[in-house]
Write an enzyme that holds these catalytic residues in place. Structure first.
Site, PDB file in Angstrom:
ATOM      1  CB  CYS A  14      -0.963   0.002   1.019  1.00 47.20           C
ATOM      2  SG  CYS A  14      -2.421   1.013   0.879  1.00 47.20           S
ATOM      3  CG  ASN A  41      -7.774   1.825   3.228  1.00 47.16           C
ATOM      4  OD1 ASN A  41      -8.217   3.065   2.975  1.00 47.16           O
ATOM      5  ND2 ASN A  41      -7.505   1.855   4.571  1.00 47.16           N
ATOM      6  CG  HIS A  87      -4.260  -3.826   2.920  1.00 47.87           C
ATOM      7  ND1 HIS A  87      -3.506  -3.382   3.938  1.00 47.87           N
ATOM      8  CD2 HIS A  87      -4.424  -2.569   2.255  1.00 47.87           C
ATOM      9  CE1 HIS A  87      -3.147  -2.133   4.001  1.00 47.87           C
ATOM     10  NE2 HIS A  87      -3.894  -1.563   3.135  1.00 47.87           N
ATOM     11  CD  GLU A 131      -3.232  -6.600   5.173  1.00 42.99           C
ATOM     12  OE1 GLU A 131      -3.843  -5.759   5.485  1.00 42.99           O
ATOM     13  OE2 GLU A 131      -2.227  -7.028   4.146  1.00 42.99           O
TER      14      GLU A 131
END
Length: 367
Positions: A256, A298, A342, A344
């Site tokens: 990110c 995000n 992301h 994860e």
């Protein structure tokens, strides 16, 4: 069923749109950049993600709060959002393992919010007009709100990582693990460290403005550059650190904001998106193997597609299929790669967790 009588709250956007609803969370006033997340679950993970610092989050799922809050779903030590906007707000929660209701959680964490808002209309408005500043209040009149909104800083040009990262280095994982990774904390999520630890990685997490020499002195096998909030164009200090890490050429993985900082270290510019990518179902194409992934995202900034296309240093590895923005890169002739999304995925699908394995393999190959 409504258990409490709520007071009136207002949401005022920078372009003059004024919405009336009911106050939730802590009574008060709070401003920030308004954005929306399309995820149908995981509101607590969203609220505690440091990447949302300085932002008011609109949850597009109409019913919020029905499963309460639980300590193990925290992505940082506290809530990081400026405020929330929801449609139907649940006073009751039905998850037996929940530690508290969402209302109790928001009050405890001083989060200001507004409910009974037509979030479908609001999201369409943001998609049309773009991300902008907004303010929520359950205590000010409209004229006061207008003045207060004018004091909210623009996200463009704003450096936030140094205010949300750890202020002192700390360790994560098994100290006897075979692999040591130095983590540059720009606003890291707990789930990222869990993914590294579960793969036999011992991490030392450093504050965002830590020098390269201090990280190198720990003698890590690789480096990880985390996610985080704010404008990557305002983070020259991190860019300088990345350039030195690239010169050392140990394995490096960025996520990110870490992706954007790595790009900047290779002379790729960044720009603010119209309304960003925030949700759990963003389609990504892996350009290396032709496969697609559904990802959690995000971010409100992205790296320049034109700069990547014309770069002698960077190669695009992943592409966002909704708008063709660059979603992954690797540095040519270096052991460095990064993705905009992301892997994860907390919350979200686990399609992209192979990237952690790829990082571990890169470290093994270079030991």
């Amino acid at each position: 069923m409504k258990l409490t009588k709520r007071e009136t709250a207002y949401l005022l956007l920078e372009d003059g749109l004024l919405l009336e609803g009911t106050a939730i969370g802590k009574k008060g006033t709070k401003g920030g950049e308004i954005c929306f997340n399309t995820g149908m679950t995981g509101y607590q993970e969203i609220y505690t993600d440091p990447s949302y610092t300085g932002q008011i989050v609109v949850n597009t799922t109409p019913h919020i709060g029905n499963y309460g809050a639980i300590d193990e779903e925290q992505e940082s030590d506290s809530t990081k959002i400026s405020g929330i906007v929801v449609n139907d707000y649940a006073d009751l929660h039905s998850r037996a393992t929940a530690d508290e209701s969402l209302q109790e959680y928001l009050e405890k964490n001083n989060v200001v919010g507004i409910a009974d808002v037509d979030t479908r209309m609001l999201v369409r408005h943001i998609r049309s007009k773009g991300a902008m500043n907004a303010i929520i209040s359950s205590e000010m009149d409209i004229e006061q709100l207008k003045k207060e909104l004018g004091q909210v800083p623009s996200m463009e040009g704003l450096e936030l990582s140094s205010s949300v990262c750890t202020q002192q280095p700390y360790f994560s994982g098994d100290e006897n693990a075979a692999i040591k990774v130095a983590v540059l904390d720009l606003g890291i999520k707990t789930s990222i460290l869990k993914n590294l630890n579960s793969r036999g990685v011992y991490c030392k997490v450093f504050p965002s403005k830590t020098s390269y020499s201090e990280m190198k002195s720990w003698n890590p096998d690789g480096y990880f550059i985390s996610n985080g909030p704010g404008d990557p164009a305002a983070m020259d200090y991190a860019v300088d650190t990345l350039k030195q890490i690239l010169d050392e050429n140990k394995p490096l993985f960025g996520i990110c904001l870490g992706h954007q900082i790595l790009a900047r270290a290779c002379d790729i510019s960044t720009y603010k998106m119209h309304h960003g990518h925030r949700g759990l179902n963003h389609p990504i194409k892996n350009l290396t193997n032709g496969q697609s992934e559904i990802t959690s995202q995000n971010h409100g900034f992205v790296i320049s597609e034109n700069d990547v296309e014309n770069s002698d240093m960077i190669e695009a590895t992943h592409l966002h299929l909704n708008d063709n923005t660059v979603a992954g890169i690797k540095v040519k002739n270096k052991n460095a790669f990064a993705v905009q999304y992301h892997p994860e995925s907390s919350p979200g699908p686990h399609d992209s967790r192979y990237l952690f394995d790829q990082f571990i393999q890169l470290i093994h190959d270079n030991k």
